[in-house]
Design a protein around this motif. Structure first.
Motif, PDB file in Angstrom:
ATOM      1  N   ARG A 181      14.336  -4.352   4.920  1.00 48.93           N
ATOM      2  CA  ARG A 181      15.661  -3.692   4.952  1.00 48.93           C
ATOM      3  C   ARG A 181      15.539  -2.198   5.220  1.00 48.93           C
ATOM      4  NH1 ARG A 181      19.958  -6.283   2.131  1.00 48.93           N
ATOM      5  NH2 ARG A 181      21.142  -4.344   2.425  1.00 48.93           N
ATOM      6  N   THR A 182      14.417  -1.613   4.826  1.00 52.29           N
ATOM      7  CA  THR A 182      14.224  -0.173   5.044  1.00 52.29           C
ATOM      8  C   THR A 182      13.386   0.116   6.290  1.00 52.29           C
ATOM      9  OG1 THR A 182      12.323  -0.234   3.537  1.00 52.29           O
ATOM     10  CG2 THR A 182      14.455   0.395   2.602  1.00 52.29           C
ATOM     11  N   GLN A 183      13.184  -0.923   7.105  1.00 53.00           N
ATOM     12  CA  GLN A 183      12.489  -0.786   8.394  1.00 53.00           C
ATOM     13  C   GLN A 183      11.041  -0.322   8.234  1.00 53.00           C
ATOM     14  OE1 GLN A 183      13.890  -1.755  11.429  1.00 53.00           O
ATOM     15  NE2 GLN A 183      15.371  -2.581   9.956  1.00 53.00           N
ATOM     16  N   ARG A 184      10.419  -0.690   7.122  1.00 51.33           N
ATOM     17  CA  ARG A 184       9.000  -0.380   6.930  1.00 51.33           C
ATOM     18  C   ARG A 184       8.197  -1.634   7.283  1.00 51.33           C
ATOM     19  NH1 ARG A 184       8.706   3.781   1.835  1.00 51.33           N
ATOM     20  NH2 ARG A 184      10.756   4.726   2.148  1.00 51.33           N
ATOM     21  N   LEU A 185       8.304  -1.969   8.554  1.00 50.62           N
ATOM     22  CA  LEU A 185       7.757  -3.246   9.011  1.00 50.62           C
ATOM     23  C   LEU A 185       6.237  -3.300   8.979  1.00 50.62           C
ATOM     24  CD1 LEU A 185      10.275  -3.786  11.954  1.00 50.62           C
ATOM     25  CD2 LEU A 185      10.360  -4.733   9.658  1.00 50.62           C
ATOM     26  N   PRO A 186       5.520  -2.236   9.384  1.00 51.24           N
ATOM     27  CA  PRO A 186       4.047  -2.323   9.286  1.00 51.24           C
ATOM     28  C   PRO A 186       3.573  -2.551   7.848  1.00 51.24           C
ATOM     29  CG  PRO A 186       4.686  -0.519  10.725  1.00 51.24           C
ATOM     30  CD  PRO A 186       5.946  -1.003  10.071  1.00 51.24           C
ATOM     31  N   GLU A 187       4.256  -1.928   6.899  1.00 48.59           N
ATOM     32  CA  GLU A 187       3.882  -2.139   5.505  1.00 48.59           C
ATOM     33  C   GLU A 187       4.119  -3.591   5.081  1.00 48.59           C
ATOM     34  OE1 GLU A 187       5.023   0.758   2.501  1.00 48.59           O
ATOM     35  OE2 GLU A 187       5.657   2.111   4.112  1.00 48.59           O
ATOM     36  N   SER A 188       5.195  -4.184   5.574  1.00 48.37           N
ATOM     37  CA  SER A 188       5.470  -5.574   5.207  1.00 48.37           C
ATOM     38  C   SER A 188       4.382  -6.493   5.732  1.00 48.37           C
ATOM     39  CB  SER A 188       6.838  -5.989   5.747  1.00 48.37           C
ATOM     40  OG  SER A 188       6.828  -6.077   7.162  1.00 48.37           O
ATOM     41  N   LEU A 189       3.802  -6.142   6.934  1.00 47.41           N
ATOM     42  CA  LEU A 189       2.727  -6.964   7.482  1.00 47.41           C
ATOM     43  C   LEU A 189       1.436  -6.805   6.684  1.00 47.41           C
ATOM     44  CD1 LEU A 189       3.385  -6.418  11.282  1.00 47.41           C
ATOM     45  CD2 LEU A 189       3.750  -8.511   9.982  1.00 47.41           C
ATOM     46  N   ARG A 190       1.207  -5.572   6.159  1.00 45.44           N
ATOM     47  CA  ARG A 190      -0.013  -5.364   5.375  1.00 45.44           C
ATOM     48  C   ARG A 190       0.023  -6.147   4.053  1.00 45.44           C
ATOM     49  NH1 ARG A 190       0.256  -0.178   7.764  1.00 45.44           N
ATOM     50  NH2 ARG A 190       1.472   0.728   6.047  1.00 45.44           N
ATOM     51  N   LEU A 191       1.216  -6.570   3.622  1.00 44.95           N
ATOM     52  CA  LEU A 191       1.330  -7.377   2.411  1.00 44.95           C
ATOM     53  C   LEU A 191       0.595  -8.706   2.572  1.00 44.95           C
ATOM     54  CD1 LEU A 191       2.541  -7.670  -0.418  1.00 44.95           C
ATOM     55  CD2 LEU A 191       4.629  -8.556   0.627  1.00 44.95           C
ATOM     56  N   ALA A 192       0.537  -9.179   3.842  1.00 46.32           N
ATOM     57  CA  ALA A 192      -0.177 -10.439   4.096  1.00 46.32           C
ATOM     58  C   ALA A 192      -1.659 -10.304   3.775  1.00 46.32           C
ATOM     59  CB  ALA A 192       0.014 -10.855   5.556  1.00 46.32           C
ATOM     60  N   ASP A 193      -2.242  -9.123   4.034  1.00 47.68           N
ATOM     61  CA  ASP A 193      -3.659  -8.911   3.715  1.00 47.68           C
ATOM     62  C   ASP A 193      -3.892  -9.003   2.212  1.00 47.68           C
ATOM     63  OD1 ASP A 193      -4.203  -8.528   6.379  1.00 47.68           O
ATOM     64  OD2 ASP A 193      -3.922  -6.351   6.283  1.00 47.68           O
ATOM     65  N   ILE A 194      -2.935  -8.480   1.433  1.00 44.79           N
ATOM     66  CA  ILE A 194      -3.080  -8.517  -0.024  1.00 44.79           C
ATOM     67  C   ILE A 194      -2.984  -9.957  -0.532  1.00 44.79           C
ATOM     68  CG2 ILE A 194      -2.018  -7.795  -2.188  1.00 44.79           C
ATOM     69  CD1 ILE A 194      -1.147  -5.233  -0.764  1.00 44.79           C
ATOM     70  N   ILE A 195      -2.058 -10.712   0.044  1.00 38.34           N
ATOM     71  CA  ILE A 195      -1.897 -12.106  -0.386  1.00 38.34           C
ATOM     72  C   ILE A 195      -3.132 -12.921  -0.050  1.00 38.34           C
ATOM     73  CG2 ILE A 195      -0.513 -14.203  -0.131  1.00 38.34           C
ATOM     74  CD1 ILE A 195       0.908 -11.902  -1.556  1.00 38.34           C
ATOM     75  N   ALA A 196      -3.713 -12.654   1.115  1.00 39.30           N
ATOM     76  CA  ALA A 196      -4.859 -13.443   1.576  1.00 39.30           C
ATOM     77  C   ALA A 196      -6.188 -12.951   0.998  1.00 39.30           C
ATOM     78  CB  ALA A 196      -4.933 -13.406   3.101  1.00 39.30           C
ATOM     79  N   SER A 197      -6.188 -11.823   0.313  1.00 42.54           N
ATOM     80  CA  SER A 197      -7.428 -11.238  -0.201  1.00 42.54           C
ATOM     81  C   SER A 197      -8.086 -12.149  -1.231  1.00 42.54           C
ATOM     82  CB  SER A 197      -7.124  -9.878  -0.844  1.00 42.54           C
ATOM     83  OG  SER A 197      -8.230  -9.427  -1.590  1.00 42.54           O
ATOM     84  N   ASP A 198      -9.421 -12.306  -1.099  1.00 43.45           N
ATOM     85  CA  ASP A 198     -10.172 -13.091  -2.076  1.00 43.45           C
ATOM     86  C   ASP A 198     -10.388 -12.323  -3.376  1.00 43.45           C
ATOM     87  OD1 ASP A 198     -10.467 -15.424  -0.657  1.00 43.45           O
ATOM     88  OD2 ASP A 198     -12.251 -14.735   0.413  1.00 43.45           O
ATOM     89  N   GLN A 199     -10.155 -11.020  -3.321  1.00 46.42           N
ATOM     90  CA  GLN A 199     -10.294 -10.245  -4.552  1.00 46.42           C
ATOM     91  C   GLN A 199      -9.202 -10.605  -5.549  1.00 46.42           C
ATOM     92  OE1 GLN A 199     -10.074  -6.021  -3.978  1.00 46.42           O
ATOM     93  NE2 GLN A 199     -10.202  -5.558  -6.183  1.00 46.42           N
ATOM     94  N   HIS A 200      -7.956 -10.749  -5.080  1.00 43.92           N
ATOM     95  CA  HIS A 200      -6.822 -11.031  -5.961  1.00 43.92           C
ATOM     96  C   HIS A 200      -6.409 -12.512  -5.934  1.00 43.92           C
ATOM     97  CE1 HIS A 200      -6.438  -6.709  -6.328  1.00 43.92           C
ATOM     98  NE2 HIS A 200      -6.374  -6.599  -5.010  1.00 43.92           N
ATOM     99  N   ARG A 201      -6.694 -13.198  -4.809  1.00 48.15           N
ATOM    100  CA  ARG A 201      -6.414 -14.624  -4.686  1.00 48.15           C
ATOM    101  C   ARG A 201      -4.955 -14.975  -5.024  1.00 48.15           C
ATOM    102  NH1 ARG A 201     -11.879 -17.564  -7.155  1.00 48.15           N
ATOM    103  NH2 ARG A 201     -13.355 -16.471  -5.790  1.00 48.15           N
ATOM    104  N   LEU A 202      -4.065 -14.134  -4.536  1.00 50.99           N
ATOM    105  CA  LEU A 202      -2.645 -14.394  -4.801  1.00 50.99           C
ATOM    106  C   LEU A 202      -2.154 -15.609  -4.030  1.00 50.99           C
ATOM    107  CD1 LEU A 202      -1.255 -10.744  -4.770  1.00 50.99           C
ATOM    108  CD2 LEU A 202      -1.657 -12.206  -6.742  1.00 50.99           C
ATOM    109  N   TYR A 203      -2.827 -15.963  -2.959  1.00 49.93           N
ATOM    110  CA  TYR A 203      -2.408 -17.124  -2.167  1.00 49.93           C
ATOM    111  C   TYR A 203      -2.449 -18.413  -2.989  1.00 49.93           C
ATOM    112  CZ  TYR A 203      -7.496 -17.555  -1.757  1.00 49.93           C
ATOM    113  OH  TYR A 203      -8.832 -17.646  -2.027  1.00 49.93           O
TER     114      TYR A 203
END
Length: 568
Positions: free
Chosen positions: A510-532
Motif C-alpha cells: 500500500r505504501t509502494q515499498r515493493l522491493p522491500e515486500s520482495l525481500r520478505l520472501a528471503d526472510i521466509i525462505a531463510s533456513d536460519q529462521h525457517r518461517l516457511y
C-alpha cells in the motif's frame, strides 16, 4: 422442681401433700457412725419402702386427678400411669428414663440389704424390670401416641436419640441418608449437624471421615449460596486440604469487587487456607471453563474480534494473582495461558487487557525473589520460559497495535477539493486556497504515514525475527513437560506468524515499498529462521501470488521483477 412444688403445697395449706413429696429420700443417721458428742440431724425417710408402696397405690387410684396420679407415678416408678400425661416426645423420653433410674435405684437398695419386706408388695414386673437405653427407644418407637410416634422421626429427636445411646456410627449413617435424600435439609439443621461433627472432632472422637466431609461440604455449599463470606473460610478449613482449596476457590469465582476480594483472601489466611493454591485454582477454573479449540485465522486484516462477557471474566480473574507479589510467576503463567487462547481467536483487545493486568515490575520481582532465596542456580526453567512467552506476546500485541494505527491512518487520507464546472472567479480563488490547505494536510498525513510504516515494519520484524530460536519458542527445555502448552504455542506460530507476514505485505504494497515486500520472501525462505515451516500450502500459494503482484507493479514502473533498474 420438687422443692418449689413443696413450697407451693405449703402456701396452699397442704403441708401433708408437701410431706408426701419428701419421702423418696434414703434414710441416713450420721450419729451412728460419727462417734461425736453432738447430735446431728437425721436425713431421709426410715419408712421409705412403705412410702413408695403408698405412692404406687395412689397412682392406681382412679378417682384421683390424672396429673396427681402421674406425680405419684413418678415418685414410685409407675410407668403405666405416667405415660398418659406425656403428650410430647420429650415428655415420653423423660418418663422412660425417670423410671429406668428409679428401677436401678430400687435394685441397688434391695441388693444392699436396706429394703424391708414391704418392698415385695410392689409389682414383680417393676422390681425385675431390666430397662436399657436401647429398650427405652424401642418402646418409644412402638408407642400408641400418634404425636409421639411422628416426633420420633424428627431430625433433632433422631440426633438426640443417637447421642443418648452413644451410637455415633448410627448417627453418621442417618446424616448420610439425610444428605442423599430428595429434599434439601433445613439450613439450621445442617448448621447443627456441622457443629456437632466439629465438636466430636475436637474431642478426639473417632468418626467416619467420609460422612463428616460430606456434612461439611453441604454446609460450605449452603454458606456459598447465601453469600456468607465471613463464615465460609472457617468451615472450609476443616475440610481436607485439596477439597478446602476447591470449595473456597469455587466461592471466590463469584466475587468481583476488588475490596471484597482482598477481604476474602485475608479471611482465608486467618483460617489457615493455602491462599496461593486457592487463587491459582480460581484462575484455572475460569480459564478452563471455555473448551474452545484453536481455530485457523482468517487472513483478512480485520482490526479485532469483540470481547464477550465470558472473555471479560477471564480478563478480570487475573486480579486474584496480583495481590501477592510472591505470585508474580504464577500470574505470568496464567495470563500467558489466557492470552494464547485470545490470540488464537483474534481477540487482540482482550489479550491486551489481560496483558495490562500483569504489573510491569513482574519480571523484576520474579528475579528478585529468586535472588532473595540465596540460590546460586539460574531461575527455574518454568519461570524463565514464562517470562520469554510474556515478551513474545508483548511483541505480537505491539505489532498488531502498530498495524491498527497504520491502517486507521492509511484509510483516512485528506480529500482533494474539487472545482465545480463553469466556476466563477471567486470560486476559483477559494479553490486555490483549499488546494493549498489540502497540500499541507496531505504532507502532514503522508509524513505521519511514513513514520507509522517504519514503526509497524520494525514491530512486525521483531515478531518474525524474535531472538533465541524464534517467536513462541522456549529457550529452556529442562522443565516439567506441559503438552497442552507446547501444543498451543506451536499452533500459535502457525496461526499468527503467517498473519503478520501478510499484514506486513499489505503495509509495504500500500505504501509502494515493493522491493522491500520482495525481500520478505528471503526472510521466509531463510533456513536460519525457517518461517516457511509455519505456512500451510494455501498460505504459501497466496504469499507467492502477492510476490507476483509486487513484481508486476515493478515491471510497470520500468524496473526488473526484483526492483532493480534494467541495465541497457
Amino acid at each position: 422442681m420438687t422443692d418449689e412444688a413443696q413450697r407451693l403445697c405449703k402456701r396452699c395449706g397442704q403441708a401433708w401433700r408437701a410431706a408426701t413429696l419428701e419421702g423418696w429420700k434414703l434414710y441416713h443417721d450420721p450419729n451412728i457412725t460419727s462417734g461425736g458428742t453432738e447430735l446431728q440431724p437425721v436425713e431421709g425417710n426410715p419408712q421409705r419402702c412403705v412410702w413408695k408402696v403408698c405412692c404406687w397405690r395412689m397412682a392406681e387410684e382412679e378417682h384421683f386427678n390424672r396429673y396427681e396420679r402421674a406425680i405419684y407415678a413418678v415418685l414410685s416408678g409407675n410407668l403405666k400411669r405416667l405415660l398418659p400425661v406425656c403428650e410430647s416426645w420429650e415428655d415420653s423420653v423423660w418418663a422412660y428414663l425417670r423410671v429406668l433410674v428409679d428401677t436401678l435405684v430400687e435394685q441397688e437398695v434391695r441388693s444392699s440389704g436396706m429394703a424391708h419386706d414391704e418392698l415385695d408388695t410392689l409389682p414383680r414386673d417393676y422390681l425385675e424390670a431390666n430397662w436399657t437405653l436401647e429398650k427405652v427407644f424401642e418402646e418409644l418407637k412402638a408407642t400408641e401416641s400418634k404425636r409421639v410416634e411422628e416426633e420420633t422421626r424428627e431430625h433433632y429427636h433422631v440426633i438426640q436419640k443417637f447421642i443418648i445411646l452413644g451410637d455415633l456410627d448410627g448417627l453418621l449413617k442417618e446424616f448420610s441418608d439425610w444428605l442423599c435424600g430428595p429434599m434439601p435439609l433445613p439450613s439450621h439443621l445442617l448448621r447443627f449437624m456441622t457443629h456437632l461433627v466439629l465438636f466430636y472432632r475436637s474431642m478426639g472422637t473417632h468418626l467416619k471421615e467420609e460422612v463428616c466431609v460430606d456434612v461439611l461440604k453441604a454446609f460450605v455449599s449452603l454458606l456459598g449460596r447465601e453469600k456468607q463470606a465471613e463464615l465460609l473460610p472457617f468451615y472450609c478449613s476443616h475440610l481436607p486440604a485439596p477439597l478446602a482449596t476447591a470449595s473456597y476457590a469455587l466461592h471466590l469465582e463469584g466475587v468481583a469487587d476488588c475490596s471484597q476480594r482482598r477481604r476474602c483472601l485475608e479471611l482465608a489466611r486467618q483460617a489457615g487456607l493455602e491462599v496461593a493454591a486457592v487463587t491459582k485454582l480460581v484462575v484455572e477454573n475460569v480459564r478452563e471453563r471455555d473448551d474452545q479449540e484453536f481455530v485457523h485465522h482468517d487472513l483478512s486484516p480485520a482490526l479485532d474480534t469483540g470481547t464477550s462477557p465470558e472473555d471479560q471474566k477471564k480478563i478480570d480473574v487475573i486480579d486474584w494473582l496480583v495481590f501477592d507479589p510472591a505470585q508474580r510467576a504464577e500470574a505470568l503463567k496464567q495470563s500467558n495461558a489466557i492470552m494464547r487462547k485470545f490470540l488464537a481467536s483474534k481477540k487482540h483487545d482482550a489479550a491486551k487487557q489481560v496483558f495490562s493486568k500483569v504489573p510491569e515490575d513482574s519480571m523484576k520481582e520474579i528475579y528478585q525473589q529468586w535472588e532473595e532465596q540465596g540460590s546460586a542456580t539460574p531461575l527455574p526453567a518454568e519461570d524463565e520460559n514464562a517470562i520469554r512467552e510474556h515478551l513474545c506476546i508483548r511483541a505480537y500485541l505491539e505489532a498488531h497495535e502498530a498495524f491498527n494505527e497504520w491502517f486507521r491512518q492509511v484509510s483516512c487520507p485528506p480529500q482533494l477539493p474539487s472545482l465545480p464546472p463553469q466556476a466563477s472567479f471567486t470560486q476559483k480563488v477559494a479553490h486555490e486556497m483549499r488546494e493549498k490547505d489540502y497540500q499541507m494536510e496531505y504532507d502532514t498525513w503522508n509524513g505521519r504515514l511514513d513514520s507509522l510504516t517504519e514503526d509497524v515494519k520494525e514491530r512486525i520484524y521483531n515478531v518474525l525475527l524474535f531472538v533465541d530460536g524464534g517467536w513462541m519458542v522456549d529457550v529452556r527445555e529442562d522443565c516439567e513437560e506441559d503438552p497442552e502448552r507446547v501444543h498451543q504455542m506451536a499452533l500459535l506460530r502457525r496461526l499468527c506468524l503467517p498473519l503478520v507476514c501478510f499484514l506486513l505485505l499489505s503495509v509495504l504494497q500500500r505504501t509502494q515499498r515493493l522491493p522491500e515486500s520482495l525481500r520478505l520472501a528471503d526472510i521466509i525462505a531463510s533456513d536460519q529462521h525457517r518461517l516457511y515451516q509455519v505456512f500451510s500450502k494455501e498460505e504459501l500459494r497466496k504469499f507467492l501470488q502477492k510476490m507476483r503482484e509486487s513484481s508486476l507493479l515493478l515491471l510497470d514502473k520500468g524496473l526488473d521483477p526484483l526492483g532493480y533498474e534494467v541495465q541497457a
